[in-house]
Design a protein around this motif. Sequence first.
Motif, PDB file in Angstrom:
ATOM      1  N   GLU A  33      -7.801  63.437  20.685  1.00 48.35           N
ATOM      2  CA  GLU A  33      -6.626  63.015  19.930  1.00 48.35           C
ATOM      3  C   GLU A  33      -5.965  61.816  20.604  1.00 48.35           C
ATOM      4  O   GLU A  33      -5.606  60.831  19.951  1.00 48.35           O
ATOM      5  N   ASP A  34      -5.841  61.920  21.903  1.00 51.96           N
ATOM      6  CA  ASP A  34      -5.247  60.824  22.668  1.00 51.96           C
ATOM      7  C   ASP A  34      -6.059  59.551  22.490  1.00 51.96           C
ATOM      8  O   ASP A  34      -5.520  58.454  22.317  1.00 51.96           O
ATOM      9  N   LEU A  35      -7.346  59.734  22.512  1.00 50.58           N
ATOM     10  CA  LEU A  35      -8.248  58.593  22.348  1.00 50.58           C
ATOM     11  C   LEU A  35      -8.087  57.961  20.963  1.00 50.58           C
ATOM     12  O   LEU A  35      -8.038  56.736  20.813  1.00 50.58           O
ATOM     13  N   ILE A  36      -7.994  58.800  19.957  1.00 53.84           N
ATOM     14  CA  ILE A  36      -7.811  58.300  18.584  1.00 53.84           C
ATOM     15  C   ILE A  36      -6.515  57.507  18.498  1.00 53.84           C
ATOM     16  O   ILE A  36      -6.476  56.406  17.940  1.00 53.84           O
ATOM     17  N   LEU A  37      -5.456  58.063  19.072  1.00 49.06           N
ATOM     18  CA  LEU A  37      -4.163  57.377  19.028  1.00 49.06           C
ATOM     19  C   LEU A  37      -4.246  56.001  19.679  1.00 49.06           C
ATOM     20  O   LEU A  37      -3.764  55.007  19.137  1.00 49.06           O
ATOM     21  N   ARG A  38      -4.903  55.967  20.819  1.00 48.01           N
ATOM     22  CA  ARG A  38      -5.003  54.697  21.546  1.00 48.01           C
ATOM     23  C   ARG A  38      -5.878  53.705  20.797  1.00 48.01           C
ATOM     24  O   ARG A  38      -5.560  52.516  20.690  1.00 48.01           O
ATOM     25  N   LEU A  39      -6.996  54.205  20.310  1.00 43.71           N
ATOM     26  CA  LEU A  39      -7.907  53.312  19.580  1.00 43.71           C
ATOM     27  C   LEU A  39      -7.258  52.801  18.299  1.00 43.71           C
ATOM     28  O   LEU A  39      -7.440  51.650  17.921  1.00 43.71           O
ATOM     29  N   HIS A  40      -6.491  53.674  17.659  1.00 43.36           N
ATOM     30  CA  HIS A  40      -5.826  53.247  16.421  1.00 43.36           C
ATOM     31  C   HIS A  40      -4.781  52.185  16.720  1.00 43.36           C
ATOM     32  O   HIS A  40      -4.616  51.230  15.961  1.00 43.36           O
ATOM     33  N   LYS A  41      -4.106  52.355  17.828  1.00 40.08           N
ATOM     34  CA  LYS A  41      -3.115  51.359  18.241  1.00 40.08           C
ATOM     35  C   LYS A  41      -3.790  50.012  18.442  1.00 40.08           C
ATOM     36  O   LYS A  41      -3.256  48.955  18.125  1.00 40.08           O
ATOM     37  N   LEU A  42      -4.979  50.096  18.958  1.00 41.00           N
ATOM     38  CA  LEU A  42      -5.718  48.875  19.293  1.00 41.00           C
ATOM     39  C   LEU A  42      -6.425  48.279  18.081  1.00 41.00           C
ATOM     40  O   LEU A  42      -6.439  47.066  17.879  1.00 41.00           O
ATOM     41  N   LEU A  43      -7.014  49.120  17.252  1.00 33.63           N
ATOM     42  CA  LEU A  43      -7.907  48.635  16.192  1.00 33.63           C
ATOM     43  C   LEU A  43      -7.336  48.773  14.785  1.00 33.63           C
ATOM     44  O   LEU A  43      -7.878  48.191  13.847  1.00 33.63           O
ATOM     45  N   GLY A  44      -6.281  49.564  14.616  1.00 31.20           N
ATOM     46  CA  GLY A  44      -5.781  49.822  13.282  1.00 31.20           C
ATOM     47  C   GLY A  44      -6.681  50.803  12.541  1.00 31.20           C
ATOM     48  O   GLY A  44      -7.379  51.590  13.165  1.00 31.20           O
TER      49      GLY A  44
END
Length: 199
Positions: free
Chosen positions: A78-89
């Motif tokens: 989940e943390d990874l998804i949040l970070r990746l989404h912040k980065l990639l949209g």
Amino acid sequence: MPMAPMSSQCTKKETNRGAWTAEEDQKLAQVIEIHGPKRWKSVAAKAGLNRCGKSCRLRWMNYLRPNIKRGNISAQEEDLILRLHKLLGNRWSLIAGRLPGRTDNEIKNYWNSHLSKKVKQKEKQSRGLVAEESRPQNTKVKEMDFVEKRSEEGTSKGDEDSKFSHIEDGLFDCSSEGPLNLEWMSKFLEMDEDWLEFA
DNA sequence: AACAACCTCAACCGCATCAGA
DNA sequence: GTCTGATGCGGTTGAGGTTGT
């Protein structure tokens, strides 16, 4: 599950729609085992499935493919998804590519049903907290600035992808490394704000 | 128990891009 | 260079499940 009218690509003949049966799954898996996951139209035909190729591909990618993890997205993921989404949209396929065994559809659904709310709540909270501090810049703003800067330089939609390319194609590309080391990725993502600052 | 409201997630849609003829 | 079919992606829908009243 019956859905709306047929798409243009499935109008040629009457095709099955809605939920897949165990029998259909089995037929599809058998044909893919022999012919591989390509030429979906012929896969559908060979399997004797009254489905359009697109539907077969989706079923394979999101459900039948080997090594698919289902449910129970861990806190780390989940943390990874949040970070990746912040980065990639909303680049779900890219995000999914960094989460072994997860599909873009699953991540998209998880985001829409869980994380988007969490993020909104968090934003509300932090907005309340930083209101007095009158701090105009958060990471998202920085990211937008970066995108704008790039577009000022004459980047088009096609080039938009290229803003990630050095990440995707280089150090960010884990596709060739086999199963992803989530810990490593999390550590890497801790650098995301620095990276955006740098960009 | 019955109903409504809400949530989840599989599947579809439309569009963009790619690849081959 | 153009056309056409195949593929991939993100957004959206809606059936079925769950929770609240």
